[in-house]
Every structure is written in structure tokens, then in C-alpha cells.
Design a protein around this motif. Structure first.
Motif, mmCIF file in Angstrom:
data_model
loop_
_atom_site.group_PDB
_atom_site.id
_atom_site.type_symbol
_atom_site.label_atom_id
_atom_site.label_comp_id
_atom_site.label_asym_id
_atom_site.label_seq_id
_atom_site.Cartn_x
_atom_site.Cartn_y
_atom_site.Cartn_z
ATOM 1 N N CYS A 24 33.341 86.004 -32.317
ATOM 2 C CA CYS A 24 32.502 85.217 -33.206
ATOM 3 C C CYS A 24 31.315 84.627 -32.451
ATOM 4 O O CYS A 24 31.390 84.314 -31.283
ATOM 5 N N GLY A 25 30.181 84.507 -33.090
ATOM 6 C CA GLY A 25 28.968 84.088 -32.388
ATOM 7 C C GLY A 25 28.971 82.633 -31.967
ATOM 8 O O GLY A 25 28.310 82.222 -31.038
ATOM 9 N N ASN A 26 29.759 81.853 -32.654
ATOM 10 C CA ASN A 26 29.779 80.419 -32.445
ATOM 11 C C ASN A 26 30.409 80.060 -31.107
ATOM 12 O O ASN A 26 31.494 80.495 -30.800
ATOM 13 N N VAL A 27 29.688 79.254 -30.345
ATOM 14 C CA VAL A 27 30.151 78.997 -28.977
ATOM 15 C C VAL A 27 31.443 78.170 -28.940
ATOM 16 O O VAL A 27 32.232 78.256 -28.020
ATOM 17 N N VAL A 28 31.672 77.378 -29.959
ATOM 18 C CA VAL A 28 32.909 76.577 -30.005
ATOM 19 C C VAL A 28 34.110 77.502 -30.125
ATOM 20 O O VAL A 28 35.079 77.408 -29.375
ATOM 21 N N CYS A 29 34.011 78.425 -31.092
ATOM 22 C CA CYS A 29 35.108 79.368 -31.291
ATOM 23 C C CYS A 29 35.349 80.182 -30.039
ATOM 24 O O CYS A 29 36.486 80.429 -29.633
ATOM 25 N N ASN B 292 23.251 81.826 -22.655
ATOM 26 C CA ASN B 292 23.846 80.508 -22.755
ATOM 27 C C ASN B 292 24.844 80.335 -21.615
ATOM 28 O O ASN B 292 25.840 81.047 -21.531
ATOM 29 N N TYR B 293 24.562 79.384 -20.735
ATOM 30 C CA TYR B 293 25.389 79.306 -19.520
ATOM 31 C C TYR B 293 26.833 78.912 -19.817
ATOM 32 O O TYR B 293 27.743 79.226 -19.062
ATOM 33 N N LEU B 294 27.050 78.252 -20.949
ATOM 34 C CA LEU B 294 28.423 77.874 -21.292
ATOM 35 C C LEU B 294 29.267 79.098 -21.592
ATOM 36 O O LEU B 294 30.444 79.176 -21.222
ATOM 37 N N GLU B 295 28.629 80.062 -22.276
ATOM 38 C CA GLU B 295 29.384 81.269 -22.592
ATOM 39 C C GLU B 295 29.752 82.004 -21.313
ATOM 40 O O GLU B 295 30.881 82.480 -21.149
ATOM 41 N N GLN C 262 28.722 70.290 -22.390
ATOM 42 C CA GLN C 262 29.492 71.219 -23.204
ATOM 43 C C GLN C 262 29.835 70.593 -24.551
ATOM 44 O O GLN C 262 29.708 71.225 -25.594
ATOM 45 N N ASP C 263 30.273 69.336 -24.495
ATOM 46 C CA ASP C 263 30.619 68.633 -25.736
ATOM 47 C C ASP C 263 29.426 68.557 -26.669
ATOM 48 O O ASP C 263 29.542 68.795 -27.873
ATOM 49 N N GLU C 264 28.265 68.260 -26.087
ATOM 50 C CA GLU C 264 27.044 68.140 -26.896
ATOM 51 C C GLU C 264 26.739 69.444 -27.612
ATOM 52 O O GLU C 264 26.487 69.469 -28.816
ATOM 53 N N ILE C 265 26.772 70.520 -26.853
ATOM 54 C CA ILE C 265 26.459 71.823 -27.452
ATOM 55 C C ILE C 265 27.464 72.164 -28.530
ATOM 56 O O ILE C 265 27.115 72.681 -29.597
ATOM 57 N N MET C 266 28.741 71.825 -28.255
ATOM 58 C CA MET C 266 29.766 72.151 -29.246
ATOM 59 C C MET C 266 29.578 71.328 -30.511
ATOM 60 O O MET C 266 29.746 71.833 -31.618
#
Lengths: 534, 154
Positions: free
Chosen positions: A19-24, A58-61, B138-142
Motif C-alpha cells: 500500500c502506498g501509505n507510509v503508515v501502513c 522518502n527516507y522513512l520508507e 516519523q510520528d509527524e509524517i505518520m
């Protein structure tokens, strides 16, 4: 997580990564890393996703992909990622660089042949401007250096490591690395560990380190904080590993005394560990602390007791071996330790007894006590070792007589004799039956015959008894023998059957009493077979 | 290296478990059971180090949770004790006076924090400030992403 099987959800986790959403994505990667077993075929589904995410802007991904990768990768598909990860080593964001190094570390662990390919990259990241990246590279070096062949290549780095360590103890790095008044304790311990590996057995390399080691020890010692003691402990480990130097060993011994006399159990434990390493270099230091060591032995804390027993093992020499082995035997008899530990102690006792036995009689007695006390812990090759040893003493009448008497006593006294002594005892009595008094031969034969009807764990034990009976009876058929032959000639155990028929053969065919003589002429020259050679 | 970290409650429930070496599910269950037996109820005056199979366990109790870490025999036990202390301090700073409930309801955050600190069994970040900064980002982006999906669905 709470102990329930969640395998139905694995595929959903994998889907959420897509899924594209970074949270998921984050949650999906987390779940996969935590739950997916390492050989699961579902991992193949992840490969494409991981590769895509590793290239994401996106560095988080990228970060979550790397973290998941470090756990999930297996030897099957690591080559699919190597190039990408190496590219990430020059990523703009330092977190990514850090994690990339660790992932490469993991690849190296899974496939040690990759060390050559990656080592140049690690040398570069060691000079990274962001010092945490440098710190993480040290982990890789520690791993590379665990392979001895790689050591000479990296000796040139010793000076750089010493410089970094100097910078740290001068508090030159940023203040937010301070931890309980210690500056970067983890980095210090890692550097010390690596210096220890590099300095082992190498005088020139070790000379570069003495100064910095004393300095680090001094600074860390002043604080009295646990992190400080951790650094001090690491210094001790390093000092005892590298090429020894008198002053620095003195410092180390001084520190060990302070740790041993500390109140807290953790520090005592560290002190004993330190003493174990120092004793290897010079046993004198242990003598000073004898009282403390004895106290620790009686302590209520299990871990401390175990460590002290290891210390005793290392300290053994010919003068104190009897006392120490008594102590170990006491431990085996007591119920307070688990079976793994008792097996370890058992192995140690046999090793020490063999190395430091003051005389042969004591050795035989110790082995017999061991058989009595720890029969289920004994390894099978002990029997062979013991027999070989007794064979060596064949010429010495005194010892043989003593041995035979001991073993006949064992047979006579104990009802249920375990396997090991039940193999050694008949062999000894069979070989050396002329040393036995004639009245007792009859009773010994009775006992042996009776024990043939008991059950043993090892099927070969009865074979040992049979052969012994054969040797003792020396071809004279007695009623017992005839009885046994008739009983065992139809035994299910072929070995036993074979021996039974041999016994029958020697008993019936020979008119005179046999005299067994040991006359081995070992043939080394097979010339008489030459006519058969082609 | 560190092989695993377990957070066990006083009643034997595993609140958080992170394995850095491969263990099958069966092995994990066995390991957890044995470690529970060894660590829960252990007198706090005793040594924090235990020998278990070919590893050393470093266990410390903080409030109602036992933090247990399994490491190789050659590693420095005292510094691993500091790893546990560091983890607790980070949790404390992030959750503002952390307690067991925080970990139960926000276990994913606890795992994210652990992931920033320890990767593949080695500690990679020793600055609390850095870790908390990354997690805050990370929290902010989420949060932003969540708000976006909500506005899109409504």
C-alpha cells in the motif's frame, strides 16, 4: 505476540506493505520482521517490494525497509540486494547509512565470503563525517576481525582506533552522547574490543595501545557509575588478551582487587571473570584473593558460584588438584545445579584428573568415585581412555594389584552398578585375574554371572562381562559356564551370541587349562602376501 | 551480539519480544518459557547475569516489567546492562513517565524505538536526542498521512 498463532495474518501484513501509505507500510514491515519465520516462502513476495522501497525518496520508507531486511534476509536472496545497499552507503541521510552498514554486516554473517567485497566500503565509512556512522562501522570491523585470516590486513587501522579513543576520552564528541557522565561508553567498549583482537600475540601492535589503555582505565575508574565499570571491565579483557606488559598487568590486577571487594554482586562477578583472565597470565594474583574466592564459592548466588568454579578450574595445578576435585565432586553430588552444568563439571574433573593426578592410585580412586556419583553424565570415550591407561601400567605390579582389588570391591559392594564401571571392572578382572586371591575368584564369577541377568543401557556391556568370564574360566568348563551358554546361545543380541559360542568353543574343545600370554608381534611387513598382489 | 530482548510482566506475559537471530516458533516458545522460569521472582540482590545454554542472560527488573536480554558469552555483560538501562530511559522520555500500560497500548511505538536503537543485535545509536528526533519526525509524517487518508475518505 500474546502467544497465539497469527499465521492467518501474514499475508495481510505483506499486502499492507504494498500500500502506498507510509503508515501502513511501516506497520506491515514491522509485523513481517517480528512474525515471519525465516524460511517462509512468503518472503519471496517481499523481495520486489523491498527493492522498490529501498530506492524510494522518502527516507522513512527506506529506513523501515532496511530494518525489516536486517531481520528477514536469508542466504537465498541476499545477492538481490547487495548492490542497492552498497549504493545506500552514500545516501544523504545518516540514518540510512547507519542501517545500510548493519544490513551489510548481517549479509557478511550469513555469507562470510562477502567480507572481501565489503571491507573497502567499511574503511570509507570509518571516515564518515557523521560519527555515529563511524561507530556503527566498528561493529562490522569487530565481526570481520573475528576471522583470524583477516587480522594482518587491518593492523594499520590500530593507530586510527587509538586516535578515536583519545578523542572520546577528551570529550571531543558532541555532548548529547554523554551517558551518565560517561562519554560514549558503547563506542569505548567497542574500540577496546577491537584493539584487543588486533593486539593479540602481537608485541608491536600492543605497544601502541598501552598508553591509551591506562588512560581509559584511569578516566573510567574515577566515576563509580555502572557504565564506568563496564569500560573498566572491557579494558581488563583487552589487557589480558594483548601481549602482556608488566605495568599494565599490575594496574589490571589492582582493579580486579577493587572489583572483588566491592559490595555489589555484579561487580564481584566481574571481578572473578577478570581474575580468571589474569590467572592465565600469572597465577600469583589468585593467591592474594583466596579468601574472597572461597567466600564467593559459598555464596547464595548461582551465577557467582559457577564463575568461581570456572576460576578454580583454571587455577588447578598439582598441589591443589585433590582439594579442587573434591570440591567439584561435592557439586555433582548436590542437587542444586542443572544437568548441563554438571556435565561440564564432569568433563572438567576428568580433564584435571588426567593432567594433574599426583599418582595413579589416586587417579583410579577418583575415577571410581566419578562412576559412582555421576554415572549418567560420563562420556563413553572415558571407558576406553581408562582402559588404555591401565594397560600402560601393566608392568607395575603394585598398581595393578591395587586396581584389581578396587574393582573387585566395587563389584562386591554395590548392587546396581551403572554401565561404565560395569565395562571397566570385568575387563580389569579378566585381564589380571592372577592377582586375585583364589577364594574370591569363585564369588566374583558368581557376581558376574548374576549381573548378566540385569538390564543395562548399553548393549555391549554384557559382551564385556562375557569376555571377562571367558578369560577367568581359562578354558575350564564349570557348571556356571554351561548354564550361561545354554541361556545365551539363543540371545537376540548377535554380539552376545557370538561370544557365547566362543566361550562354548574354548570350554569344550581344549583339554588343558589355557594360559593367556600377551605376546603381540605386530606385523608390519606383509611380504608373504606379495604373491597375491597384482 | 545480542540475540533477543524480551519484556516480561510480573505475571509471565510477554509484552515485547524482539529476536535478532533466527529461532523457529517452537524454539521461541521454549526459550520464553524457560526464561520466564529463570527470571521471574529472582531476588534483586543477586547478580543480574545468568548463564543459559551457550548464552548469557542479562535481566533487570524495572517497576513491574522484567527486561531480559540474551547475548553471546564473549560480550561485555556490564555494557549490556547499560543497553537495558538506556532503552528504559528512552521509553521514559518518549512516553513521559512510562509504565507498563504505555507499552501494552503502544507496543508498535516501543518496537519503533527499539528498531532505532538496536539493529541486527548491535547498538547503532547511543544518543537519546537523536533517536527521539527521528521518532518525532516519523510520528509527524505518520500523523500527516493519517489525516490525509481521513480527509480523503470523508
Amino acid at each position: 505476540m500474546f502467544g497465539c498463532d497469527a499465521s492467518f495474518a501474514y499475508i495481510h501484513a505483506i499486502n499492507s506493505i504494498n500500500c502506498g501509505n507510509v503508515v501502513c507500510k511501516g506497520v506491515g514491515y514491522l509485523t513481517c520482521a517480528l512474525c515471519l519465520p525465516s524460511e517462509s516462502p512468503l518472503l519471496i513476495l517481499l523481495v520486489a517490494n523491498l527493492q522498490k522501497d529501498l530506492q524510494s525518496t522518502n527516507y522513512l520508507e527506506v529506513s523501515s525497509a532496511l530494518t525489516a531486511l536486517s531481520k528477514l534476509v536469508n542466504i537465498g536472496f541476499l545477492h538481490a540486494f547487495s548492490d542497492q545497499i552498497i549504493k545506500l552507503l552514500s545516501h544523504g541521510v545518516e540514518i540510512i547509512r547507519k542501517k545500510a552498514i548493519i544490513v551489510l554486516n548481517r549479509f557478511m554473517k550469513l555469507n562470510p565470503s562477502l567480507i572481501q567485497d565489503f571491507s573497502n566500503h567499511f574503511r570509507r565509512t570509518l571516515c564518515d563525517i557523521y560519527d555515529t556512522v563511524m561507530a556503527v562501522t566498528l561493529n562490522s570491523f569487530a565481526q570481520i576481525l573475528s576471522d583470524e585470516n583477516q587480522l594482518p590486513i587491518y593492523k594499520d587501522l590500530i593507530s586510527s582506533f587509538v586516535v578515536i579513543l583519545k578523542q572520546i576520552i577528551d570529550h571531543r564528541h558532541h555532548r548529547h552522547f554523554d551517558y551518565h557522565r560517561m562519554h560514549r561508553p558503547w563506542l569505548q567498549t567497542k574500540l577496546l574490543e577491537i584493539l584487543g583482537i588486533l593486539g593479540e600475540n602481537d608485541k608491536r601492535a600492543s605497544e601502541q595501545m598501552y598508553e591509551i589503555l591506562s588512560e581509559v582505565m584511569r578516566r573510567a575508574d574515577d566515576t563509580g557509575v555502572n557504565a564506568g565499570y563496564a569500560i573498566v571491565y572491557q579494558c581488563l579483557k583487552t589487557i589480558t588478551k594483548i601481549y602482556p606488559n608488566q605495568t599494565i598487568i599490575e594496574n589490571a590486577a589492582h582493579l580486579v582487587s577493587r572489583l572483588l571487594t566491592a559490595e555489589k554482586k555484579n561487580l564481584k562477578h566481574t571481578g572473578i571473570t577478570g581474575l580468571i583472565s589474569i590467572v592465565k597470565i600469572n597465577p600469583i594474583y589468585a593467591i592474594k584473593h583466596q579468601l574472597v574466592v572461597v567466600d564467593c564459592l559459598e555464596d547464595s548466588d548461582d551465577t557467582l558460584k559457577r564463575k568461581t568454579l570456572t576460576l578454580l578450574y583454571k587455577m588447578t595445578n598439582t598441589t591443589n588438584v585433590t582439594v579442587i576435585i573434591d570440591k567439584f565432586t561435592g557439586i555433582i553430588k548436590s542437587a542444586s545445579f542443572d544437568i548441563h552444568f554438571k556435565q561440564e563439571i564432569d568433563g572438567k574433573i576428568t580433564e584435571l584428573a588426567e593432567k594433574f593426578a599426583p599418582d595413579s592410585k589416586w587417579y583410579i580412586q577418583t575415577m571410581n568415585t566419578m562412576f559412582e556419583v555421576a554415572s549418567e553424565l560420563i562420556k563413553p570415550n572415558i571407558v576406553n581412555g581408562l582402559i588404555k591407561l591401565i594397560e600402560e601400567w601393566r608392568e607395575d605390579d603394585d598398581i595393578i594389584e591395587f586396581t584389581v582389588t578396587e574393582y573387585s570391591k566395587i563389584l562386591q559392594m554395590n548392587e546396581n552398578i551403572p554401565d561404565c564401571p560395569m565395562q571397566v571392572a570385568p575387563w580389569v578382572i579378566g585381564e589380571f585375574s592372577e592377582y586375585l586371591q583364589s577364594e574370591s575368584i569363585g564369588s566374583i564369577m558368581d557376581l558376574l554371572c548374576k549381573s548378566l541377568f540385569k538390564s543395562f543401557d548399553d548393549p555391549t556391556t554384557k559382551g564385556w562381562i562375557f569376555t571377562a568370564l571367558q578369560k577367568i574360566s581359562k578354558g575350564v568348563p564349570s557348571d556356571q559356564c554351561r548354564d550361561l551358554i545354554s541361556r545365551f546361545s539363543t540371545s537376540r543380541n548377535e554380539d552376545l551370541q557370538q561370544r557365547c559360542y566362543e566361550l562354548a568353543g574354548t570350554c569344550t574343545k581344549l583339554p588343558i587349562q589355557l594360559n593367556f600370554k600377551r605376546n603381540f608381534n605386530i606385523i608390519t611387513n606383509f611380504k608373504f602376501l606379495e604373491s597375491y598382489e597384482q | 551480539m545480542i540475540h533477543f530482548i524480551l519484556l516480561i510482566s510480573r505475571h509471565g506475559k510477554i509484552r515485547c519480544s524482539k529476536y535478532f537471530s533466527t529461532y523457529s516458533n517452537k524454539e521461541r516458545e521454549k526459550l520464553q518459557k524457560e526464561i520466564k522460569g529463570l527470571t521471574i521472582g529472582r531476588n534483586s540482590k543477586l547478580c543480574n547475569f545468568l548463564e543459559y545454554k551457550e548464552m548469557i542472560l542479562v535481566a533487570k527488573r524495572y517497576a513491574s516489567l522484567y527486561f531480559v536480554l540474551g547475548q553471546d558469552k564473549e560480550e561485555n555483560e556490564l555494557i549490556s546492562l547499560e543497553v537495558l538501562q538506556f532503552f528504559v530511559e528512552i521509553l521514559d522520555k518518549y512516553f513521559k513517565n512510562v509504565c507498563e500500560l504505555d507499552i501494552i497500548f503502544n507496543f508498535h511505538k516501543a518496537y519503533y524505538l527499539l528498531d532505532e536503537m538496536l539493529v541486527a543485535g548491535h547498538i547503532i545509536e547511543t544518543s537519546k536526542k537523536q533517536i527521539l528526533r527521528v521518532i518525532a519526525n516519523q510520528d509527524e509524517i505518520m500523523e500527516d498521512a493519517l489525516v490525509e487518508t481521513e480527509t480523503r475518505s470523508s
